[in-house]
Write a protein that holds these residues in place. Structure first.
Motif, PDB file in Angstrom:
ATOM      1  N   ALA A   1       1.733   5.234   7.001  1.00 19.50           N
ATOM      2  CA  ALA A   1       1.988   4.247   5.951  1.00 19.50           C
ATOM      3  C   ALA A   1       1.466   2.868   6.361  1.00 19.50           C
ATOM      4  N   LEU A   2       1.733   2.483   7.608  1.00 13.29           N
ATOM      5  CA  LEU A   2       1.276   1.177   8.096  1.00 13.29           C
ATOM      6  C   LEU A   2      -0.241   1.118   8.142  1.00 13.29           C
ATOM      7  N   SER A   3      -0.884   2.205   8.580  1.00  9.26           N
ATOM      8  CA  SER A   3      -2.348   2.204   8.651  1.00  9.26           C
ATOM      9  C   SER A   3      -2.968   2.158   7.261  1.00  9.26           C
ATOM     10  N   THR A   4      -2.289   2.728   6.257  1.00  9.59           N
ATOM     11  CA  THR A   4      -2.771   2.642   4.882  1.00  9.59           C
ATOM     12  C   THR A   4      -2.841   1.188   4.432  1.00  9.59           C
ATOM     13  N   VAL A   5      -1.795   0.438   4.744  1.00  9.46           N
ATOM     14  CA  VAL A   5      -1.783  -0.988   4.403  1.00  9.46           C
ATOM     15  C   VAL A   5      -2.823  -1.748   5.231  1.00  9.46           C
ATOM     16  N   ALA A   6      -2.926  -1.385   6.518  1.00  7.72           N
ATOM     17  CA  ALA A   6      -3.843  -2.093   7.411  1.00  7.72           C
ATOM     18  C   ALA A   6      -5.297  -1.910   6.981  1.00  7.72           C
ATOM     19  N   VAL A   7      -5.659  -0.707   6.534  1.00  5.80           N
ATOM     20  CA  VAL A   7      -7.025  -0.476   6.059  1.00  5.80           C
ATOM     21  C   VAL A   7      -7.343  -1.416   4.905  1.00  5.80           C
ATOM     22  N   GLY A   8      -6.389  -1.558   3.965  1.00  4.16           N
ATOM     23  CA  GLY A   8      -6.601  -2.449   2.833  1.00  4.16           C
ATOM     24  C   GLY A   8      -6.766  -3.899   3.248  1.00  4.16           C
ATOM     25  N   ILE A   9      -6.040  -4.312   4.286  1.00  2.00           N
ATOM     26  CA  ILE A   9      -6.104  -5.708   4.733  1.00  2.00           C
ATOM     27  C   ILE A   9      -7.378  -5.970   5.535  1.00  2.00           C
TER      28      ILE A   9
END
Length: 626
Positions: free
Chosen positions: A287-295
């Motif tokens: 979940a965190l990496s999903t957000v991190a990719v977007g950022i």
């Protein structure tokens, strides 16, 4: 139970007939329309690509004229990026996000309908340009100064500039709707650390759209001002700067890769555990990496511009950022592989497409960091190596999961299972066809073949590879055709799917297939990340009306708190309405009038829009007060 269902049906079911087709605000019907419309555009883009591959199959071909070729490859890119990949993923989000979070509709149903009509009208607007032979000719990135009137004096580029602004309105309204829906409409107990990973992916994508799309809109507004009103934002002879276009475009363009890929990654993280027969490994990190990719994706746009003569220091920074983006993607890849290894895989058709995605996306991911190295990037810029990488990342990263999702979720949408044999045939044709089509392009690029060329001379070392690539495109097309045949066969003659044919874990499988108009007889109370695996009696509780509030006295659903999903209030939801389509129609008139510089017609379109907005705000529709 029957009495509850009857009462809810009488409240939520829309009026049948053509009028309902125009006025529906049901997120499920709108989601299916997004998927069906986007798939039609996918087929059209595929046909354009087939013509391109036939043209390049042999040296010195003359199947189409150079101008027609430029229109075809430009419309292929525009259609795949703006009219297929983003809208079809939005369609899956429209249909399944409310079901996965236990809601009865999207937060803004009429805005949802408006977004679809804008997408449809914008798609028709842009596709009409190809019919009349006036399609854009400068690639999906539309670089200036080639896009200025001196080099492109006709309507071709105006179709691009106005069409992109038009379709951006649909994407923005949809993104805002997803953000509010996910934050405020989750079922009680579905705290933010219990959201399905597909919902996490849609949420990250929505924020990326909100922050990335304004840059593209501004770029095209400035372009149309240059072309229509005599401004000089991109004209060097009057103090303008063509590099400004590249910055504005790629500030959107590279995040757009993740806008397309992130929902597909969410599909993988949702489907893969079901057929691995265990929860996904490292949920918090995925979940965190999903957000991190977007950022992180917002900090790498300049690697598309390493050949433009930018300062070395800035290129060093963006080179490092481009290397960093592989870290969150790698976390997800490791989580998927370990989930498969630790599970008991069942090799159904949806799972095969997910495996095909992992293999293909890995190849694209390995070539990606190569572009972060400035010297290598400068050597292969605008070569077919870029075309190969781009398709491995976007077709491999999005289209394989989309087909997997179609085979996974169509039984829920239609109530019928797809044919397993035809499905496997479709997978192998698509997988083999894709590799045969695009892997040789790496070799062509390293041999010096530039992209966007109309033809080439014999003896340059490209002949055999182009023929192989063209043969692969026909194999790939046969795989898509097998899916289409499978779909129409299964919808009519497929076996009944039942509520949960895959023994899946998320809430959409707790209700009937296809879902009723009201979604849930009672709003479920969620106590885990895999509610159907850890709350085995939940589907029966929902049907009995004991899972949570029934809300059968009006057109209503529950609003909850942002983090912990505690119940805050009961929301009255609007019913079907004609005002969204009227407003979108007025917008179509405005953009068509701007295309031909007809200000009086544009004023008529604005009046239609004003009428639609006034009716939208004045007429609250069929809303029952609780």
């Amino acid at each position: 139970m029957a009495a509850i269902a009857e009462r809810l049906t009488s409240i939520w079911e829309e009026t049948p007939g053509l009028a309902s087709w125009l006025t529906t605000v049901d997120h499920k019907r709108i989601g299916k329309r997004y998927i069906a419309t986007a798939f039609v555009f996918f087929v059209l883009a595929g046909l354009e690509a087939m013509v391109i591959r036939v043209q390049l199959a042999r040296p010195d071909q003359a199947l189409v004229s150079p101008d027609a070729y430029n229109q075809l490859f430009t419309m292929h890119g525009i259609t795949m990026i703006f009219l297929f990949a983003t809208p079809i993923l939005s369609g899956f989000g429209n249909f399944f996000v409310p079901l996965m979070i236990g809601a009865r509709d999207m937060a803004f149903p009429r805005l949802n309908a408006f977004g679809y009509w804008v997408f449809l009208f914008a798609g028709l607007f842009m596709s009409f340009s190809l019919i009349i032979g006036k399609a854009p000719t400068d690639g999906w990135f539309n670089y200036v100064p080639f896009a200025l009137t001196h080099y492109s004096p006709g309507l071709n580029i105006d179709f691009y500039g106005l069409g992109i602004i038009f379709i951006g309105i649909s994407s923005t309204t949809g993104a805002i709707n997803f953000i509010v829906t996910i934050f405020k409409m989750r079922a009680p107990g579905m705290s933010i650390n219990r959201m399905p990973l597909f919902v996490w992916a849609v949420l990250s994508t929505a924020f990326a759209i909100v922050f990335a799309l304004p840059s593209l809109t501004v770029a095209n507004v400035l372009l149309e001002l240059d072309r229509k009103a005599g401004f000089h934002f991109y004209d060097v002879s009057h103090g303008g700067d063509p590099i400004l276009w590249q910055h504005l475009f790629w500030i959107f363009g590279h995040p757009d890769v993740y806008i397309i890929v992130l929902p597909a990654l969410g599909m993988v993280s949702t489907i893969l555990p079901v057929f691995s027969r265990r929860p996904i490994v490292a949920y918090p990190y995925v979940a965190l990496s999903t957000v991190a990719v977007g950022i992180v994706g917002f900090g790498v746009w300049v690697h598309h511009m390493f050949a433009t003569g930018l300062p070395q220091l800035s290129m060093t920074f963006f080179s490092a950022a481009s290397m960093m983006v592989v870290i969150p993607s790698g976390i997800q890849m490791f989580a998927w592989v370990i989930t498969i290894i630790k599970g008991r895989p069942v090799y159904t058709v949806p799972f095969l497409f997910i495996i095909g995605f992992i293999v293909t996306f890995l190849i694209g991911g390995l070539t990606g960091p190569m572009f972060a190295a400035v010297p290598f990037d400068q050597q292969i810029t605008d070569s077919y190596f870029v075309v190969a990488h781009f398709h491995y990342v976007l077709f491999g990263g999005a289209v394989f999961p989309i087909f997997g999702a179609l085979y996974y979720w169509l039984p829920k949408m239609t109530g019928r299972l797809m044919n397993e044999r035809l499905g496997k045939l479709s997978f192998w044709l698509i997988f083999i066809g894709f590799q045969v089509t695009f892997f040789p392009m790496h070799i062509m690029g390293l041999l010096g073949m530039p992209r966007r060329i109309y033809t080439y001379q014999a003896g340059l070392g490209w002949d055999v590879w182009n023929m192989i690539s063209s043969i692969g495109s026909f194999i790939l097309a046969a795989g898509v055709l097998a899916f289409i045949v499978d779909y129409f066969f299964s919808v009519r003659r497929g076996r009944p799917a039942g509520d949960n044919p895959w023994a899946a874990d998320t809430l959409e499988w707790a209700i009937s297939s296809p879902p009723p108009a009201y979604n849930f007889e009672s709003i479920p109370h969620v106590r885990s990340r895999e509610p159907l695996w850890e709350q085995p009696g939940l589907p029966e509780e929902i049907r009995r009306g004991t899972a949570g509030p029934v809300l059968d006295e009006g057109h209503a659903t529950v609003a909850t708190s942002v983090l912990d999903a505690d119940t805050e209030e009961i929301l009255e939801m609007p019913g079907e309405s004609s005002w969204p389509v009227v407003t979108a129609l007025g917008m179509l008139v405005v953009f068509s009038a701007l295309l031909v510089s007809h200000l009086a017609l544009a004023a008529v379109g604005l009046l239609i829009m004003a009428w639609g907005i006034a009716g939208w705000l004045w007429n609250t529709g069929d809303v029952t007060t609780l």
